[in-house]
Enzyme design. Structure first.
Site, PDB file in Angstrom:
ATOM      1  N   ASN A  46      11.131  -0.408  -4.246  1.00 52.00           N
ATOM      2  CA  ASN A  46      10.723   0.618  -3.283  1.00 52.00           C
ATOM      3  C   ASN A  46      11.776   0.896  -2.206  1.00 52.00           C
ATOM      4  O   ASN A  46      11.780   1.978  -1.618  1.00 52.00           O
ATOM      5  CB  ASN A  46       9.375   0.255  -2.662  1.00 52.00           C
ATOM      6  N   ARG A  86       1.111  -2.119  -6.138  1.00 49.14           N
ATOM      7  CA  ARG A  86       1.018  -3.516  -6.577  1.00 49.14           C
ATOM      8  C   ARG A  86       0.208  -3.624  -7.851  1.00 49.14           C
ATOM      9  O   ARG A  86      -0.845  -3.027  -7.971  1.00 49.14           O
ATOM     10  CB  ARG A  86       0.307  -4.322  -5.483  1.00 49.14           C
ATOM     11  N   GLY A 118       5.039  11.628  -2.701  1.00 52.44           N
ATOM     12  CA  GLY A 118       4.270  10.756  -3.597  1.00 52.44           C
ATOM     13  C   GLY A 118       2.858  11.294  -3.717  1.00 52.44           C
ATOM     14  O   GLY A 118       2.060  11.144  -2.789  1.00 52.44           O
ATOM     15  N   GLY A 134      -1.398   9.342  -1.811  1.00 53.73           N
ATOM     16  CA  GLY A 134      -0.929  10.674  -1.409  1.00 53.73           C
ATOM     17  C   GLY A 134      -1.973  11.750  -1.664  1.00 53.73           C
ATOM     18  O   GLY A 134      -2.264  12.578  -0.793  1.00 53.73           O
ATOM     19  N   ARG A 170     -10.826  -3.344   7.276  1.00 50.37           N
ATOM     20  CA  ARG A 170     -11.317  -4.362   6.340  1.00 50.37           C
ATOM     21  C   ARG A 170     -12.000  -5.505   7.071  1.00 50.37           C
ATOM     22  O   ARG A 170     -13.009  -6.037   6.619  1.00 50.37           O
ATOM     23  CB  ARG A 170     -10.149  -4.880   5.487  1.00 50.37           C
ATOM     24  N   ASP A 182       6.698  15.055  -5.568  1.00 52.37           N
ATOM     25  CA  ASP A 182       6.623  13.902  -6.479  1.00 52.37           C
ATOM     26  C   ASP A 182       7.635  14.116  -7.594  1.00 52.37           C
ATOM     27  O   ASP A 182       7.905  15.248  -7.991  1.00 52.37           O
ATOM     28  CB  ASP A 182       5.215  13.781  -7.071  1.00 52.37           C
ATOM     29  N   GLY A 240       0.525  10.354  -5.709  1.00 50.90           N
ATOM     30  CA  GLY A 240      -0.275   9.389  -6.472  1.00 50.90           C
ATOM     31  C   GLY A 240      -1.626   9.197  -5.811  1.00 50.90           C
ATOM     32  O   GLY A 240      -2.162  10.111  -5.170  1.00 50.90           O
ATOM     33  N   ASN A 241      -2.167   7.999  -5.940  1.00 52.50           N
ATOM     34  CA  ASN A 241      -3.526   7.751  -5.440  1.00 52.50           C
ATOM     35  C   ASN A 241      -3.642   7.924  -3.927  1.00 52.50           C
ATOM     36  O   ASN A 241      -4.526   8.632  -3.447  1.00 52.50           O
ATOM     37  CB  ASN A 241      -3.971   6.332  -5.830  1.00 52.50           C
ATOM     38  N   HIS A 284       2.169  -6.512   7.312  1.00 51.31           N
ATOM     39  CA  HIS A 284       1.099  -6.187   6.367  1.00 51.31           C
ATOM     40  C   HIS A 284       1.296  -7.049   5.121  1.00 51.31           C
ATOM     41  O   HIS A 284       1.713  -6.593   4.084  1.00 51.31           O
ATOM     42  CB  HIS A 284       1.178  -4.701   6.019  1.00 51.31           C
TER      43      HIS A 284
HETATM   44  N1  LIG Z   1       0.395   0.355   3.865  1.00 47.23           N
HETATM   45  C1  LIG Z   1      -0.747   0.140   3.248  1.00 47.23           C
HETATM   46  O1  LIG Z   1      -1.694  -0.335   3.838  1.00 47.23           O
HETATM   47  C2  LIG Z   1      -0.873   0.499   1.785  1.00 47.23           C
HETATM   48  C3  LIG Z   1      -2.132   0.626   1.191  1.00 47.23           C
HETATM   49  C4  LIG Z   1      -2.205   1.022  -0.142  1.00 47.23           C
HETATM   50  C5  LIG Z   1      -1.050   1.264  -0.881  1.00 47.23           C
HETATM   51  N2  LIG Z   1       0.151   1.083  -0.292  1.00 47.23           N
HETATM   52  C6  LIG Z   1       1.404   1.335  -1.010  1.00 47.23           C
HETATM   53  O2  LIG Z   1       1.596   2.743  -1.113  1.00 47.23           O
HETATM   54  C7  LIG Z   1       2.392   3.049  -2.248  1.00 47.23           C
HETATM   55  C8  LIG Z   1       1.694   4.109  -3.086  1.00 47.23           C
HETATM   56  O3  LIG Z   1       0.476   3.624  -3.632  1.00 47.23           O
HETATM   57  P1  LIG Z   1      -0.370   4.524  -4.676  1.00 47.23           P
HETATM   58  O4  LIG Z   1      -1.572   3.743  -5.009  1.00 47.23           O
HETATM   59  O5  LIG Z   1      -0.505   5.911  -4.158  1.00 47.23           O
HETATM   60  O6  LIG Z   1       0.631   4.524  -5.915  1.00 47.23           O
HETATM   61  P2  LIG Z   1       0.695   5.599  -7.093  1.00 47.23           P
HETATM   62  O7  LIG Z   1       1.472   4.989  -8.204  1.00 47.23           O
HETATM   63  O8  LIG Z   1      -0.659   6.130  -7.401  1.00 47.23           O
HETATM   64  O9  LIG Z   1       1.554   6.783  -6.451  1.00 47.23           O
HETATM   65  C9  LIG Z   1       2.904   6.687  -6.181  1.00 47.23           C
HETATM   66  C10 LIG Z   1       3.513   8.040  -6.476  1.00 47.23           C
HETATM   67  O10 LIG Z   1       4.872   8.008  -6.068  1.00 47.23           O
HETATM   68  C11 LIG Z   1       5.596   8.813  -6.994  1.00 47.23           C
HETATM   69  N3  LIG Z   1       7.016   8.477  -6.899  1.00 47.23           N
HETATM   70  C12 LIG Z   1       7.669   7.378  -7.338  1.00 47.23           C
HETATM   71  N4  LIG Z   1       8.977   7.459  -7.046  1.00 47.23           N
HETATM   72  C13 LIG Z   1       9.158   8.629  -6.383  1.00 47.23           C
HETATM   73  C14 LIG Z   1      10.269   9.276  -5.786  1.00 47.23           C
HETATM   74  N5  LIG Z   1      11.476   8.724  -5.834  1.00 47.23           N
HETATM   75  N6  LIG Z   1      10.073  10.451  -5.190  1.00 47.23           N
HETATM   76  C15 LIG Z   1       8.856  11.032  -5.138  1.00 47.23           C
HETATM   77  N7  LIG Z   1       7.759  10.459  -5.672  1.00 47.23           N
HETATM   78  C16 LIG Z   1       7.906   9.287  -6.298  1.00 47.23           C
HETATM   79  C17 LIG Z   1       4.970   8.463  -8.340  1.00 47.23           C
HETATM   80  O11 LIG Z   1       5.271   9.438  -9.319  1.00 47.23           O
HETATM   81  C18 LIG Z   1       3.497   8.404  -7.961  1.00 47.23           C
HETATM   82  O12 LIG Z   1       2.861   9.666  -8.161  1.00 47.23           O
HETATM   83  C19 LIG Z   1       2.607   1.708  -2.959  1.00 47.23           C
HETATM   84  O13 LIG Z   1       3.834   1.170  -2.593  1.00 47.23           O
HETATM   85  C20 LIG Z   1       1.474   0.842  -2.438  1.00 47.23           C
HETATM   86  O14 LIG Z   1       1.757  -0.529  -2.519  1.00 47.23           O
HETATM   87  C21 LIG Z   1       0.257   0.719   1.015  1.00 47.23           C
END
Ligand SMILES: NC(=O)c1ccc[n+]([C@@H]2O[C@H](COP(=O)([O-])OP(=O)(O)OC[C@H]3O[C@@H](n4cnc5c(N)ncnc54)[C@H](O)[C@@H]3O)[C@@H](O)[C@H]2O)c1
Length: 308
Positions: A95, A82, A8, A13, A151, A33, A10-11, A173
């Site tokens: 997920n 979210r 992943g 990762g 936080r 990704d 994304g943000n 969480h």
């Molecule tokens: N545990 C925590 O404290 C915490 C904190 C922040 C975010 N999160 C969670 O982390 C996750 C990611 O958040 P984000 O802001 O990076 O989201 P994001 O949308 O920016 O990134 C998610 C990435 O996952 C990729 N993706 C989706 N399905 C995929 C798959 N099957 N294989 C490979 N890649 C895939 C997407 O293309 C995207 O680039 C979310 O579920 C979010 O809720 C958890």
């Protein structure tokens, strides 16, 4: 030298990839990704950053899992984040499907790795990753408590300034996270020496809703601090530091619960969770923890009904 993979890009990762590259903690990072072009672009951008700063870190990106081979740690941030008005639990089945496929790929291509799960709903996704990777529970961890504690620390810091602030948040969480003010300190003194009961209540409330506040303003969930929470875990694992930090793990009788995942203090080392620390909770704290664990049990019931 260490190799970390991040599923992943994304943000969260990409932020983690940047933090790792800046730290020189590992020599190799692989980003996977489904949007391969995006992952490649981010890997190149961060590689340019390394060149600009004279850092040596090889960053690869692909949609194929081959590139995660020989990783010590695989961080799973893939999934949907979210959106405003959406709870972490709304993401459950979307997920779970993504996480189960990823866990199987990790087991195939990086069978000796430690998994750090980030995608929400966190505790339920640790459960899915554990089941579908077939790994031992010590090697499948979730990051959340470290973020929730940061936080809480920030809320306290805003009131008392930069002091030695220690916070403790257990449980799932989610909205039922258990911020344990009795175990929190400011310069090694109880919170009550600096703060009123009302201030402490407000801090706990703001800690629970700190994530939602960011989602409201940003339109998506937080990523710099979540990435830093994972970074802290990676540092402890690679450095085999035996530090204790709050992570989501599968409980097998600890705190009186079985077959469920929750955030508790663990000792982290090169093999993952080396020990689960059982704190002496009072009756009120036990009640709060029970409520939190029960909401994860409910999610697990839904997961099992849907064959996850
Ligand atoms: N545990 C925590 O404290 C915490 C904190 C922040 C975010 N999160 C969670 O982390 C996750 C990611 O958040 P984000 O802001 O990076 O989201 P994001 O949308 O920016 O990134 C998610 C990435 O996952 C990729 N993706 C989706 N399905 C995929 C798959 N099957 N294989 C490979 N890649 C895939 C997407 O293309 C995207 O680039 C979310 O579920 C979010 O809720 C958890």
């Amino acid at each position: 030298m260490s190799k970390i993979s991040i599923i992943g890009a994304g943000n969260v990762g990409a932020s983690l990839c940047e933090q790792l590259a800046l730290s020189s903690l590992c020599k190799e990072i692989s980003l996977v990704d489904i949007y391969e072009n995006v992952a490649i672009a981010k890997a190149e951008d961060i590689s340019h950053l390394c060149c600009a700063l004279g850092l040596e870190c090889e960053i690869k990106a692909s949609k194929d899992y081959e590139i995660i081979k020989n990783s010590q740690i695989v961080v799973v941030t893939a999934g949907s984040p979210r959106k405003e008005g959406q709870s972490r639990d709304d993401l459950l089945l979307i997920n779970a499907k993504i996480t189960s496929q990823i866990a199987q790929n990790i087991a195939k291509f990086a069978p000796n790795s430690i998994i750090i799960q980030v995608s929400n709903p966190l505790d339920a996704m640790v459960f899915v990753a554990l089941k579908h990777s077939g790994f031992e529970r010590e090697k499948v961890l979730g990051m959340a408590g470290i973020l929730d504690e940061a936080r809480m620390k920030y809320q306290i810091q805003k009131l008392v300034g930069f002091k030695d602030i220690k916070t403790l948040v257990l449980g799932g969480h989610g909205d039922d996270m258990v911020a344990l003010s009795r175990f929190c300190t400011i310069d090694d003194k109880p919170l009550e020496e600096y703060l009123t009961h009302e201030q402490i209540e407000k801090i706990i409330n703001n800690t629970k809703h700190g994530g939602a506040e960011i989602v409201k303003n940003l339109g998506t969930s937080a990523y710099y601090a979540p990435a830093a929470g994972v970074f802290k875990m990676i540092k402890a694992i690679l450095g085999n530091t035996h530090e204790s930090m709050e992570c989501a793990v599968y409980l097998d009788g600890e705190y009186g619960y079985k077959s469920v995942v929750s955030g508790v203090p663990i000792v982290l080392g090169k093999n993952g969770a080396e020990k689960i620390i059982e704190l002496e909770l009072n009756n009120e704290e036990k009640k709060q923890f029970e409520k939190s664990v029960n909401s994860v049990y409910e999610l697990i019931k839904v997961l099992k009904k849907n064959n996850y």
